[in-house]
Motif scaffolding. Sequence first.
Motif, mmCIF file in Angstrom:
data_model
loop_
_atom_site.group_PDB
_atom_site.id
_atom_site.type_symbol
_atom_site.label_atom_id
_atom_site.label_comp_id
_atom_site.label_asym_id
_atom_site.label_seq_id
_atom_site.Cartn_x
_atom_site.Cartn_y
_atom_site.Cartn_z
ATOM 1 N N ARG A 72 -15.947 -32.960 -6.926
ATOM 2 C CA ARG A 72 -17.425 -32.910 -7.939
ATOM 3 C C ARG A 72 -17.159 -30.943 -8.640
ATOM 4 O O ARG A 72 -17.163 -30.504 -7.438
ATOM 5 C CB ARG A 72 -18.443 -33.573 -8.272
ATOM 6 C CG ARG A 72 -18.451 -34.991 -8.185
ATOM 7 C CD ARG A 72 -19.780 -35.853 -8.013
ATOM 8 N NE ARG A 72 -20.307 -35.687 -7.119
ATOM 9 C CZ ARG A 72 -21.824 -35.766 -7.021
ATOM 10 N NH1 ARG A 72 -21.914 -37.113 -7.121
ATOM 11 N NH2 ARG A 72 -22.729 -36.318 -5.848
ATOM 12 N N ALA A 73 -17.618 -30.769 -9.456
ATOM 13 C CA ALA A 73 -17.892 -29.653 -9.935
ATOM 14 C C ALA A 73 -18.774 -28.883 -9.498
ATOM 15 O O ALA A 73 -20.051 -29.533 -9.072
ATOM 16 C CB ALA A 73 -18.375 -29.335 -11.612
ATOM 17 N N THR A 74 -18.536 -27.669 -8.612
ATOM 18 C CA THR A 74 -19.648 -27.501 -7.606
ATOM 19 C C THR A 74 -20.790 -26.336 -8.981
ATOM 20 O O THR A 74 -19.919 -26.542 -10.311
ATOM 21 C CB THR A 74 -19.377 -26.122 -6.999
ATOM 22 O OG1 THR A 74 -18.212 -25.019 -8.029
ATOM 23 C CG2 THR A 74 -17.496 -26.067 -5.510
ATOM 24 N N GLY A 119 -15.007 -29.382 -17.692
ATOM 25 C CA GLY A 119 -14.676 -30.426 -18.570
ATOM 26 C C GLY A 119 -12.987 -31.320 -18.618
ATOM 27 O O GLY A 119 -12.191 -30.584 -17.761
ATOM 28 N N LEU A 120 -12.674 -32.063 -19.614
ATOM 29 C CA LEU A 120 -11.162 -32.130 -19.587
ATOM 30 C C LEU A 120 -11.242 -32.345 -20.892
ATOM 31 O O LEU A 120 -11.954 -32.912 -21.492
ATOM 32 C CB LEU A 120 -10.987 -33.902 -19.375
ATOM 33 C CG LEU A 120 -11.589 -34.032 -17.706
ATOM 34 C CD1 LEU A 120 -11.675 -35.123 -17.105
ATOM 35 C CD2 LEU A 120 -10.609 -32.742 -16.527
ATOM 36 N N MET A 121 -9.701 -31.773 -21.420
ATOM 37 C CA MET A 121 -9.964 -31.330 -22.729
ATOM 38 C C MET A 121 -7.878 -31.675 -23.482
ATOM 39 O O MET A 121 -7.827 -31.715 -22.656
ATOM 40 C CB MET A 121 -9.965 -29.928 -22.566
ATOM 41 C CG MET A 121 -9.853 -29.194 -23.957
ATOM 42 S SD MET A 121 -9.818 -27.726 -24.945
ATOM 43 C CE MET A 121 -11.728 -28.023 -24.335
ATOM 44 N N LEU A 152 -12.813 -34.468 -23.459
ATOM 45 C CA LEU A 152 -12.763 -35.831 -23.243
ATOM 46 C C LEU A 152 -13.653 -36.621 -21.973
ATOM 47 O O LEU A 152 -14.454 -36.123 -21.223
ATOM 48 C CB LEU A 152 -11.705 -36.074 -22.748
ATOM 49 C CG LEU A 152 -10.154 -35.622 -23.281
ATOM 50 C CD1 LEU A 152 -8.901 -35.923 -22.521
ATOM 51 C CD2 LEU A 152 -10.111 -36.397 -24.884
ATOM 52 N N PRO A 153 -13.786 -38.554 -22.661
ATOM 53 C CA PRO A 153 -14.927 -38.709 -21.958
ATOM 54 C C PRO A 153 -14.859 -39.238 -20.159
ATOM 55 O O PRO A 153 -13.330 -38.992 -19.969
ATOM 56 C CB PRO A 153 -15.521 -40.363 -22.743
ATOM 57 C CG PRO A 153 -14.617 -40.190 -23.046
ATOM 58 C CD PRO A 153 -13.650 -38.997 -24.001
ATOM 59 N N GLY A 157 -18.728 -38.748 -11.537
ATOM 60 C CA GLY A 157 -18.308 -36.933 -11.514
ATOM 61 C C GLY A 157 -17.295 -36.221 -10.543
ATOM 62 O O GLY A 157 -16.951 -34.884 -10.833
ATOM 63 N N TYR A 158 -16.079 -37.566 -10.064
ATOM 64 C CA TYR A 158 -15.084 -37.362 -9.676
ATOM 65 C C TYR A 158 -14.249 -36.600 -9.890
ATOM 66 O O TYR A 158 -13.623 -37.998 -10.611
ATOM 67 C CB TYR A 158 -15.381 -38.362 -8.512
ATOM 68 C CG TYR A 158 -15.903 -38.207 -6.812
ATOM 69 C CD1 TYR A 158 -16.142 -37.163 -5.554
ATOM 70 C CD2 TYR A 158 -17.133 -38.749 -7.111
ATOM 71 C CE1 TYR A 158 -17.660 -37.280 -4.511
ATOM 72 C CE2 TYR A 158 -18.483 -38.669 -6.644
ATOM 73 C CZ TYR A 158 -17.969 -38.042 -5.179
ATOM 74 O OH TYR A 158 -19.511 -37.875 -3.895
#
Length: 520
Positions: A343-345, A351-353, A360-361, A407-408
Motif C-alpha cells: 500500500r502507499a506509504t 493513484g491509478l490513471m 480510476l476506481p 488499498g493494496y
Amino acid sequence: MRSIDYFDRGHDLDPRRACLIDTESGERLTFAEVKALTERIAIAMYANGFENQAPVALYGPNSAAIMVALLAIWRANGQWVPVNTRNAIDANAGYLNYVRCGWLFYHSSLQADVAALRAQVPSLTRFICLDRPCDGDPSLDRFVADSPAGDLPDMSDPFGRPDDVVGLFPTGGTTGPSKGVVVTNLGWGTMLETLGDAVGGRTDDPVSLVVAPVTHAAGPVALGTLALGATQVILPGFDADTVLRTIAEHRVTHMYLPPTALYGLLASPELGRQDTSSLKIFILVGSPVSPEKLRLAVEKFGPCMCQAYGQVESPMITTWLPPEVVAAAAAGDHPERLASCGRATRSVRVGLMDDCGNLLPDGEPGEIVVRGVLVSKEYFELPEATAEARQFGWHHTGDVAYRDAHGYLFIVDRKKDMVVTGGFNVFTAEVEAAITELASVSECAVIGVPHEKWGESVHAIVVADGIDEATIIAHAKARLGGVKAPKSVAFVDAIPRTPAGKMDKRALRAAHWGGGRMVN
C-alpha cells in the motif's frame, strides 16, 4: 536534513559501534572512524578546488572504501553521480558528459575503464584511486595526506538545506541514453525516514548486509540502516552460497536483494545448512517477485520477507508490503497479497490513471501515478521530459496496476510491455506469475511476438529443468484462460538483464521484431 545528517544520527547512537565490515579486505571501521575519515576527505576535496554542490562520480565494486567515499561526497555537500560498472563504457561516458562531472573516485580494478573515461569525458579533471596510486592518480590515503589541513565549512542551515541536490541518478536508459534524476535533500530525507519507520525498531543489534551494487538500491538501504546505527557487512558481489554463510557468520538482521537473487538463494544447497534465523527484514525491490517463490521464501527464511515499490523518480518506498502481511498471506490469510507490492506509504499519494488523466476506481487497471515530497525535482536539464512525466499534475511511473478494496496495489505490467493480442490486453507480469508457479521453472519473461492474424501473440522465455512446452502452456491456460496463455515457449539458460539487473525485454523482443516494436 542533509543526507550526511542521517549518517551522523546513526553515529551519535554509539560512535564505538562497528560501522563498516569489508569481508573482502578484512577492514573494520567504527562509526567514529568513518566520521573522522569523511571529514578529512571532505576537507581535502575543498583544499583541491572542490566547489559546493559539484557532481562527483563513484566507480567501483562494493567495498568499505567506496562507502566511505560516498559519505565523504555528502559530507562535502557534493552531488553523487552513481556509475554502474556493468554499463558499457560509452554509456557511462555519455552520462558523465551529460551531467558535466568533474571528480571521479574509482577502484584500481577498473583502471582500463577509467583510462577510457579519461579520454572521453573532458569535464573529468580530478581522479582519486580508492585503494592505491594508479596511472598518476593519488590513492585516497595519499590524497588526504598531501592536502593542507583546514576546517570543513558548515554546509548546513537550520532547515537542512532541503533544496540542495543529493545526487544526479541515472534512469535505466532502456529507451535511449539515461536521464539524470535530480534528487534533493527533501525527497531523499523523506525516503530515508519512511524506510526507517518501515524497517527500524525490530532489533537492538541491527546488522545490514550490503551485497547488491551500492550504485543501485543498495545505496539507499545502506544509508537508511546506517541512520538506525546498523553495522554494514559488505560483500563485493552476489554469490548465493557466500551470502548465506555471511548471514550466519555475522548474524545479519537486514538485507536487500532483487527477486532474481532470492531465486538463487532458494536454489542454493547452503540454504539448509546455514542459520538465517537472525533475519528480521529481507527486502525485495527492483522487479515483481513470483508469488510462489515468495511463499517458499517465507517458509525458508521465516517472517522477514517484505517488498517495496519505487523508481528513481519516486525512490525506493512509494509502496510497502510489510513482513507481517507477507507472512500472513503465505499462511493463507489473503494469499493474493503475495502478488502485491503493498500500500502507499505515508509520504505519497498514489493513484491509478487512464490515458486521459482520469483517476480510476478500485479494480480497474491504470498507470501508477504519484504525488508528494518523495517525488524527485526534475530531470537534469530536460524540461520537456520532466513535463511529459508530470502530466495532469502527477508523476507518471509507466507501471500499470490495479488496487483492491483494502488499498493494496498489484502491478500487472510496464505500460510499454503490455501485449495486445486480437484486441485483448494481456499483462505480462500476470502470465509470468502463473508460469513460475511450476516448481521446474526458475525464471520466466513474457513478451509479445508478431502474429499475422492477432497482431501479437504471447511468447514465454523460461529458465527451467525437466519440463516441456506443452506442460507450461497447459498450466497457464488452466490458470489464465486461452487468451492469456502463451502460444509458444522458448527455453534458455539465462534471461538477459539490463545493467540495473532487470529483465531486458527490449533485447528479447529484438530477435522477433527487428526494427519494429522495440519499446521498453
